[in-house]
Design a protein around this motif. Structure first.
Motif, PDB file in Angstrom:
ATOM      1  N   LYS A 123       0.992  -1.229  -0.146  1.00  0.00           N
ATOM      2  CA  LYS A 123      -0.129   0.028   0.040  1.00  0.00           C
ATOM      3  C   LYS A 123       0.674   1.079  -0.059  1.00  0.00           C
ATOM      4  N   LEU A 124       2.044   1.203   0.764  1.00  0.00           N
ATOM      5  CA  LEU A 124       2.903   2.480   0.765  1.00  0.00           C
ATOM      6  C   LEU A 124       3.403   2.772  -0.695  1.00  0.00           C
ATOM      7  N   ARG A 125       3.545   1.798  -1.421  1.00  0.00           N
ATOM      8  CA  ARG A 125       3.817   2.032  -2.899  1.00  0.00           C
ATOM      9  C   ARG A 125       2.742   2.133  -3.826  1.00  0.00           C
ATOM     10  N   GLY A 126       1.396   2.174  -3.222  1.00  0.00           N
ATOM     11  CA  GLY A 126       0.502   2.570  -4.100  1.00  0.00           C
ATOM     12  C   GLY A 126       0.209   1.546  -5.151  1.00  0.00           C
ATOM     13  N   ASN A 127       0.648   0.207  -4.977  1.00  0.00           N
ATOM     14  CA  ASN A 127       0.420  -1.026  -5.935  1.00  0.00           C
ATOM     15  C   ASN A 127      -0.738  -1.762  -5.297  1.00  0.00           C
ATOM     16  N   ASN A 128      -1.519  -2.286  -6.088  1.00  0.00           N
ATOM     17  CA  ASN A 128      -2.572  -3.232  -5.475  1.00  0.00           C
ATOM     18  C   ASN A 128      -2.666  -4.422  -6.250  1.00  0.00           C
ATOM     19  N   ASN A 129      -1.490  -5.039  -6.621  1.00  0.00           N
ATOM     20  CA  ASN A 129      -1.528  -6.224  -7.504  1.00  0.00           C
ATOM     21  C   ASN A 129      -1.857  -7.531  -6.481  1.00  0.00           C
ATOM     22  N   ARG A 130      -3.057  -7.579  -6.525  1.00  0.00           N
ATOM     23  CA  ARG A 130      -3.303  -8.764  -5.338  1.00  0.00           C
ATOM     24  C   ARG A 130      -3.050 -10.156  -5.864  1.00  0.00           C
ATOM     25  N   GLY A 131      -3.217 -10.117  -7.140  1.00  0.00           N
ATOM     26  CA  GLY A 131      -2.747 -11.696  -7.756  1.00  0.00           C
ATOM     27  C   GLY A 131      -1.205 -11.809  -7.658  1.00  0.00           C
ATOM     28  N   ARG A 132      -0.493 -10.998  -7.864  1.00  0.00           N
ATOM     29  CA  ARG A 132       0.965 -10.777  -7.736  1.00  0.00           C
ATOM     30  C   ARG A 132       1.198 -11.479  -6.508  1.00  0.00           C
ATOM     31  N   ARG A 133       0.626 -10.757  -5.405  1.00  0.00           N
ATOM     32  CA  ARG A 133       1.060 -11.101  -3.770  1.00  0.00           C
ATOM     33  C   ARG A 133       0.612 -12.397  -3.576  1.00  0.00           C
ATOM     34  N   GLU A 134      -0.509 -12.901  -4.143  1.00  0.00           N
ATOM     35  CA  GLU A 134      -1.000 -14.433  -3.499  1.00  0.00           C
ATOM     36  C   GLU A 134       0.100 -15.657  -4.135  1.00  0.00           C
ATOM     37  N   GLU A 135       0.398 -14.916  -5.388  1.00  0.00           N
ATOM     38  CA  GLU A 135       1.264 -16.033  -6.171  1.00  0.00           C
ATOM     39  C   GLU A 135       2.381 -16.126  -5.353  1.00  0.00           C
ATOM     40  N   LEU A 136       3.101 -14.924  -4.953  1.00  0.00           N
ATOM     41  CA  LEU A 136       4.472 -15.138  -4.510  1.00  0.00           C
ATOM     42  C   LEU A 136       4.512 -15.647  -3.288  1.00  0.00           C
ATOM     43  N   ILE A 137       3.058 -15.481  -2.223  1.00  0.00           N
ATOM     44  CA  ILE A 137       2.942 -16.123  -1.034  1.00  0.00           C
ATOM     45  C   ILE A 137       3.133 -17.718  -1.415  1.00  0.00           C
ATOM     46  N   GLN A 138       2.552 -18.180  -2.249  1.00  0.00           N
ATOM     47  CA  GLN A 138       2.422 -19.617  -2.528  1.00  0.00           C
ATOM     48  C   GLN A 138       3.687 -20.008  -3.130  1.00  0.00           C
ATOM     49  N   MET A 139       4.602 -19.297  -3.984  1.00  0.00           N
ATOM     50  CA  MET A 139       5.790 -19.759  -4.534  1.00  0.00           C
ATOM     51  C   MET A 139       6.784 -19.979  -3.220  1.00  0.00           C
ATOM     52  N   PHE A 140       6.664 -18.960  -2.407  1.00  0.00           N
ATOM     53  CA  PHE A 140       7.643 -18.854  -1.175  1.00  0.00           C
ATOM     54  C   PHE A 140       7.081 -19.723   0.111  1.00  0.00           C
ATOM     55  N   ASP A 141       5.985 -20.443   0.021  1.00  0.00           N
ATOM     56  CA  ASP A 141       5.441 -21.301   0.962  1.00  0.00           C
ATOM     57  C   ASP A 141       5.467 -20.720   2.194  1.00  0.00           C
ATOM     58  N   LEU A 142       4.731 -19.501   2.216  1.00  0.00           N
ATOM     59  CA  LEU A 142       4.812 -18.554   3.405  1.00  0.00           C
ATOM     60  C   LEU A 142       3.299 -18.628   3.905  1.00  0.00           C
TER      61      LEU A 142
ATOM     62  N   ALA B 174       9.860 -10.303   3.445  1.00  0.00           N
ATOM     63  CA  ALA B 174      10.492  -8.937   2.815  1.00  0.00           C
ATOM     64  C   ALA B 174      10.635  -9.370   1.140  1.00  0.00           C
ATOM     65  N   LEU B 175      11.011 -10.680   0.871  1.00  0.00           N
ATOM     66  CA  LEU B 175      10.942 -10.795  -0.530  1.00  0.00           C
ATOM     67  C   LEU B 175       9.531 -10.791  -1.239  1.00  0.00           C
ATOM     68  N   VAL B 176       8.564 -11.299  -0.571  1.00  0.00           N
ATOM     69  CA  VAL B 176       7.223 -11.161  -1.152  1.00  0.00           C
ATOM     70  C   VAL B 176       6.687  -9.642  -1.489  1.00  0.00           C
TER      71      VAL B 176
END
Length: 302
Positions: A102-121, A139-141
Protein backbone atom coordinates in the motif's frame (compact mmCIF):
# COMPACT_ATOMS: atom_id res chain seq x y z
CA UNK A 1 20.68 4.70 -19.27
CA UNK A 2 22.31 4.39 -15.83
CA UNK A 3 19.87 3.51 -13.04
CA UNK A 4 22.58 3.66 -10.36
CA UNK A 5 25.73 5.68 -10.89
CA UNK A 6 28.29 6.40 -8.19
CA UNK A 7 31.29 8.56 -8.91
CA UNK A 8 34.30 8.53 -6.59
CA UNK A 9 31.96 7.61 -3.72
CA UNK A 10 33.81 8.03 -0.42
CA UNK A 11 32.55 7.55 3.13
CA UNK A 12 34.62 8.14 6.24
CA UNK A 13 33.74 7.43 9.85
CA UNK A 14 36.26 9.55 11.73
CA UNK A 15 39.69 8.37 10.61
CA UNK A 16 38.34 5.13 9.15
CA UNK A 17 37.63 5.14 5.40
CA UNK A 18 34.79 2.69 4.75
CA UNK A 19 34.41 3.56 1.05
CA UNK A 20 37.33 4.81 -1.01
CA UNK A 21 36.36 6.14 -4.44
CA UNK A 22 33.70 3.55 -5.32
CA UNK A 23 32.41 3.70 -8.91
CA UNK A 24 29.32 1.65 -9.82
CA UNK A 25 27.32 1.93 -13.03
CA UNK A 26 24.13 -0.15 -13.13
CA UNK A 27 22.29 0.04 -16.45
CA UNK A 28 18.57 -0.26 -17.03
CA UNK A 29 17.39 -3.89 -17.19
CA UNK A 30 20.65 -5.20 -15.75
CA UNK A 31 21.42 -7.43 -12.76
CA UNK A 32 24.62 -6.22 -11.09
CA UNK A 33 26.39 -8.50 -8.62
CA UNK A 34 28.14 -6.73 -5.75
CA UNK A 35 30.52 -9.06 -3.93
CA UNK A 36 33.29 -8.87 -1.39
CA UNK A 37 34.40 -10.24 1.96
CA UNK A 38 33.02 -9.26 5.34
CA UNK A 39 33.78 -5.61 6.06
CA UNK A 40 34.57 -4.74 2.44
CA UNK A 41 31.99 -1.94 2.23
CA UNK A 42 28.99 -3.57 0.50
CA UNK A 43 26.36 -2.61 3.05
CA UNK A 44 27.85 0.85 3.59
CA UNK A 45 27.53 1.48 -0.15
CA UNK A 46 23.91 0.32 -0.08
CA UNK A 47 23.10 2.57 2.88
CA UNK A 48 24.49 5.55 0.96
CA UNK A 49 22.38 4.59 -2.06
CA UNK A 50 19.29 4.35 0.15
CA UNK A 51 19.92 7.83 1.59
CA UNK A 52 20.51 6.45 5.10
CA UNK A 53 24.13 7.63 5.12
CA UNK A 54 25.50 10.77 3.50
CA UNK A 55 28.63 10.39 1.40
CA UNK A 56 31.74 12.24 2.61
CA UNK A 57 32.88 12.83 -0.97
CA UNK A 58 31.76 11.95 -4.48
CA UNK A 59 28.20 11.41 -5.57
CA UNK A 60 25.58 8.68 -5.75
CA UNK A 61 22.72 9.01 -8.21
CA UNK A 62 19.68 6.79 -8.74
CA UNK A 63 17.43 7.51 -11.76
CA UNK A 64 19.63 10.58 -12.26
CA UNK A 65 18.64 12.00 -8.86
CA UNK A 66 20.85 12.56 -5.82
CA UNK A 67 20.58 9.58 -3.44
CA UNK A 68 20.72 11.81 -0.36
CA UNK A 69 18.83 14.96 -1.40
CA UNK A 70 16.11 13.18 -3.42
CA UNK A 71 15.74 10.06 -1.26
CA UNK A 72 11.97 10.40 -0.77
CA UNK A 73 11.33 10.67 -4.51
CA UNK A 74 13.71 7.80 -5.30
CA UNK A 75 12.14 5.46 -2.74
CA UNK A 76 8.84 5.57 -4.60
CA UNK A 77 10.48 3.54 -7.37
CA UNK A 78 12.72 1.12 -5.48
CA UNK A 79 12.27 -2.02 -3.38
CA UNK A 80 14.84 -2.97 -0.75
CA UNK A 81 15.48 -6.28 0.99
CA UNK A 82 18.10 -6.39 3.77
CA UNK A 83 19.95 -9.48 4.94
CA UNK A 84 18.40 -9.36 8.39
CA UNK A 85 14.72 -8.43 8.32
CA UNK A 86 13.00 -6.97 11.38
CA UNK A 87 9.20 -6.94 11.35
CA UNK A 88 6.46 -5.54 13.59
CA UNK A 89 5.99 -8.44 16.04
CA UNK A 90 2.22 -8.11 16.48
CA UNK A 91 1.36 -7.89 12.78
CA UNK A 92 0.89 -11.01 10.71
CA UNK A 93 3.13 -11.61 7.73
CA UNK A 94 0.21 -10.84 5.41
CA UNK A 95 -0.47 -7.53 7.16
CA UNK A 96 3.21 -6.52 6.83
CA UNK A 97 3.16 -7.36 3.11
CA UNK A 98 -0.08 -5.38 2.63
CA UNK A 99 1.39 -2.40 4.46
CA UNK A 100 4.47 -2.27 2.23
CA UNK A 101 2.44 -2.80 -0.94
CA UNK A 102 0.00 0.00 0.00
CA UNK A 103 2.89 2.35 0.74
CA UNK A 104 3.92 1.92 -2.89
CA UNK A 105 0.40 2.50 -4.15
CA UNK A 106 0.43 -0.87 -5.87
CA UNK A 107 -2.55 -3.16 -5.46
CA UNK A 108 -1.61 -6.23 -7.47
CA UNK A 109 -3.40 -8.77 -5.29
CA UNK A 110 -2.86 -11.61 -7.72
CA UNK A 111 0.92 -11.20 -7.71
CA UNK A 112 0.92 -11.07 -3.89
CA UNK A 113 -0.97 -14.37 -3.62
CA UNK A 114 1.22 -16.00 -6.27
CA UNK A 115 4.40 -15.05 -4.43
CA UNK A 116 3.07 -16.21 -1.05
CA UNK A 117 2.43 -19.62 -2.60
CA UNK A 118 5.79 -19.69 -4.39
CA UNK A 119 7.66 -18.92 -1.17
CA UNK A 120 5.50 -21.34 0.85
CA UNK A 121 4.71 -18.65 3.42
CA UNK A 122 1.87 -18.78 5.98
CA UNK A 123 0.71 -15.13 6.00
CA UNK A 124 -1.67 -15.62 8.96
CA UNK A 125 1.05 -16.07 11.57
CA UNK A 126 2.27 -13.21 13.78
CA UNK A 127 5.67 -11.92 12.74
CA UNK A 128 7.15 -12.64 16.16
CA UNK A 129 6.68 -16.38 15.53
CA UNK A 130 8.61 -16.36 12.26
CA UNK A 131 12.05 -17.89 11.81
CA UNK A 132 14.77 -15.83 10.12
CA UNK A 133 14.00 -17.56 6.82
CA UNK A 134 10.29 -16.72 7.05
CA UNK A 135 11.07 -13.08 7.85
CA UNK A 136 13.18 -13.01 4.68
CA UNK A 137 10.23 -14.48 2.75
CA UNK A 138 7.94 -11.68 3.97
CA UNK A 139 10.41 -9.04 2.78
CA UNK A 140 10.92 -10.78 -0.58
CA UNK A 141 7.16 -11.19 -1.19
CA UNK A 142 6.62 -7.51 -0.31
CA UNK A 143 9.46 -6.40 -2.61
CA UNK A 144 8.48 -8.48 -5.64
CA UNK A 145 4.76 -7.70 -5.19
CA UNK A 146 5.58 -4.05 -5.75
CA UNK A 147 6.11 -2.81 -9.27
CA UNK A 148 9.50 -1.27 -8.51
CA UNK A 149 11.92 -0.11 -11.20
CA UNK A 150 14.98 -0.96 -9.08
CA UNK A 151 15.48 -3.76 -6.57
CA UNK A 152 18.31 -3.31 -4.06
CA UNK A 153 18.95 -6.69 -2.45
CA UNK A 154 21.53 -6.96 0.34
CA UNK A 155 22.20 -10.67 1.13
CA UNK A 156 18.49 -11.33 0.39
CA UNK A 157 18.57 -15.14 0.66
CA UNK A 158 20.15 -15.21 4.11
CA UNK A 159 18.32 -17.93 6.06
CA UNK A 160 16.50 -19.40 3.04
CA UNK A 161 16.73 -23.09 2.19
CA UNK A 162 18.04 -24.11 -1.28
CA UNK A 163 14.51 -24.60 -2.69
CA UNK A 164 13.51 -21.07 -1.70
CA UNK A 165 16.77 -19.74 -3.14
CA UNK A 166 15.64 -21.13 -6.49
CA UNK A 167 12.29 -19.34 -6.12
CA UNK A 168 14.17 -16.12 -5.36
CA UNK A 169 16.32 -16.59 -8.47
CA UNK A 170 13.20 -17.05 -10.56
CA UNK A 171 11.79 -13.77 -9.18
CA UNK A 172 14.98 -11.91 -10.09
CA UNK A 173 14.90 -13.28 -13.63
CA UNK A 174 11.20 -12.34 -13.95
CA UNK A 175 12.06 -8.79 -12.86
CA UNK A 176 14.88 -8.64 -15.39
CA UNK A 177 12.62 -9.87 -18.20
CA UNK A 178 10.20 -7.08 -17.26
CA UNK A 179 13.00 -4.55 -17.82
CA UNK A 180 13.68 -3.89 -14.13
CA UNK A 181 17.15 -3.34 -12.66
CA UNK A 182 18.67 -5.25 -9.74
CA UNK A 183 21.63 -4.57 -7.45
CA UNK A 184 22.41 -7.88 -5.76
CA UNK A 185 24.87 -8.01 -2.90
CA UNK A 186 25.53 -11.65 -2.11
CA UNK A 187 28.15 -14.00 -0.75
CA UNK A 188 26.48 -16.99 -2.44
CA UNK A 189 28.73 -16.96 -5.46
CA UNK A 190 26.76 -19.55 -7.44
CA UNK A 191 23.74 -17.25 -7.08
CA UNK A 192 25.66 -14.27 -8.43
CA UNK A 193 26.99 -16.39 -11.27
CA UNK A 194 23.51 -17.55 -12.31
CA UNK A 195 21.82 -14.17 -12.11
CA UNK A 196 24.22 -11.33 -12.80
CA UNK A 197 25.12 -9.66 -16.08
CA UNK A 198 28.05 -7.82 -14.53
CA UNK A 199 29.95 -8.09 -11.27
CA UNK A 200 31.82 -5.61 -9.09
CA UNK A 201 34.30 -6.94 -6.54
CA UNK A 202 34.91 -4.67 -3.56
CA UNK A 203 37.78 -5.02 -1.11
CA UNK A 204 38.64 -2.68 1.76
CA UNK A 205 36.28 -0.04 0.40
CA UNK A 206 37.63 -0.10 -3.15
CA UNK A 207 36.22 -1.65 -6.31
CA UNK A 208 39.13 -3.82 -7.46
CA UNK A 209 37.48 -5.47 -10.49
CA UNK A 210 34.34 -4.88 -12.47
CA UNK A 211 32.96 -6.35 -15.68
CA UNK A 212 30.93 -9.17 -17.16
CA UNK A 213 31.65 -12.69 -15.94
CA UNK A 214 33.35 -13.49 -19.25
CA UNK A 215 35.57 -10.43 -18.90
CA UNK A 216 36.56 -11.40 -15.38
CA UNK A 217 37.15 -15.08 -16.06
CA UNK A 218 40.43 -14.40 -17.84
CA UNK A 219 41.78 -13.54 -14.40
CA UNK A 220 41.13 -16.98 -13.00
CA UNK A 221 42.14 -20.56 -13.62
CA UNK A 222 40.60 -23.54 -15.37
CA UNK A 223 40.44 -26.83 -13.44
CA UNK A 224 41.81 -29.83 -15.37
CA UNK A 225 41.78 -33.54 -14.54
CA UNK A 226 43.99 -35.65 -16.81
CA UNK A 227 44.95 -39.30 -17.18
CA UNK A 228 47.76 -40.25 -19.59
CA UNK A 229 49.20 -43.49 -21.03
CA UNK A 230 52.72 -42.56 -19.94
CA UNK A 231 53.63 -40.90 -16.63
CA UNK A 232 53.05 -37.17 -16.91
CA UNK A 233 56.35 -35.50 -16.05
CA UNK A 234 57.72 -31.98 -15.72
CA UNK A 235 54.21 -30.51 -15.31
CA UNK A 236 55.33 -28.52 -12.28
CA UNK A 237 57.97 -26.79 -14.41
CA UNK A 238 55.46 -25.28 -16.82
CA UNK A 239 54.34 -21.69 -16.44
CA UNK A 240 50.74 -21.18 -15.30
CA UNK A 241 50.22 -24.54 -13.54
CA UNK A 242 49.13 -24.61 -9.88
CA UNK A 243 47.96 -26.98 -7.14
CA UNK A 244 48.98 -30.29 -8.76
CA UNK A 245 47.35 -33.32 -7.13
CA UNK A 246 47.93 -36.98 -7.97
CA UNK A 247 45.05 -39.31 -7.20
CA UNK A 248 44.09 -42.74 -8.59
CA UNK A 249 46.51 -42.39 -11.51
CA UNK A 250 44.85 -39.12 -12.44
CA UNK A 251 46.38 -35.69 -12.12
CA UNK A 252 44.25 -32.68 -11.30
CA UNK A 253 45.56 -29.13 -11.36
CA UNK A 254 44.65 -25.55 -12.08
CA UNK A 255 45.94 -23.63 -15.06
CA UNK A 256 45.91 -19.97 -16.01
CA UNK A 257 43.44 -19.73 -18.86
CA UNK A 258 45.90 -17.86 -21.08
CA UNK A 259 48.36 -20.79 -20.77
CA UNK A 260 45.78 -23.48 -21.61
CA UNK A 261 46.98 -24.03 -25.19
CA UNK A 262 50.60 -24.57 -24.10
CA UNK A 263 49.57 -26.99 -21.34
CA UNK A 264 47.40 -29.15 -23.62
CA UNK A 265 50.18 -29.37 -26.21
CA UNK A 266 52.61 -30.52 -23.52
CA UNK A 267 50.23 -33.07 -21.99
CA UNK A 268 49.26 -34.56 -25.36
CA UNK A 269 52.83 -35.90 -25.78
CA UNK A 270 52.13 -38.41 -22.99
CA UNK A 271 49.02 -39.90 -24.64
CA UNK A 272 45.79 -38.51 -23.18
CA UNK A 273 43.38 -41.19 -21.99
CA UNK A 274 41.04 -38.89 -20.09
CA UNK A 275 40.64 -35.13 -20.00
CA UNK A 276 38.08 -33.26 -17.93
CA UNK A 277 37.89 -29.51 -17.92
CA UNK A 278 35.81 -27.46 -15.49
CA UNK A 279 35.31 -23.82 -16.46
CA UNK A 280 36.49 -21.24 -13.98
CA UNK A 281 33.76 -20.26 -11.54
CA UNK A 282 33.17 -16.95 -9.86
CA UNK A 283 34.28 -18.66 -6.66
CA UNK A 284 37.68 -19.40 -8.22
CA UNK A 285 37.94 -15.77 -9.27
CA UNK A 286 36.88 -14.56 -5.85
CA UNK A 287 39.29 -16.75 -3.92
CA UNK A 288 42.16 -15.83 -6.22
CA UNK A 289 41.65 -12.18 -5.38
CA UNK A 290 41.76 -12.90 -1.68
CA UNK A 291 44.18 -15.83 -1.42
CA UNK A 292 46.96 -15.21 1.08
CA UNK A 293 45.01 -12.28 2.45
CA UNK A 294 43.89 -11.87 6.04
CA UNK A 295 40.29 -11.18 5.03
CA UNK A 296 39.34 -14.38 3.24
CA UNK A 297 36.13 -14.68 5.23
CA UNK A 298 33.15 -14.29 2.92
CA UNK A 299 29.63 -13.11 3.61
CA UNK A 300 27.70 -11.35 6.36
CA UNK A 301 27.24 -7.65 7.02
CA UNK A 302 29.79 -5.17 5.84
Amino acid sequence: MSVIKTTNLTKRFGKFTALDGVNIDLKEGEVYGFIGPNGAGKSTTIRVLLGILKATEGEAKIFGKDAWADAVEIHKRIAYVPGDVNLWPNLTGGEVIDLFVKLRGNNNRGRREELIQMFDLDPTKKSRTYSKGNRQKVALVAAFSSDADLYILDEPTSGLDPLMEQVFQQCVMDAKRAGKSVLLSSHILSEVEKLCDRVGIIRQGKIIETGTLDELRHLTRTNLTIKTKQPLKTLHEIKGVYDIQNKNQEISFQVDTEELDTIIKHVSQFGIVKLESAPPTLEDLFMRHYENKDDTKVGGES
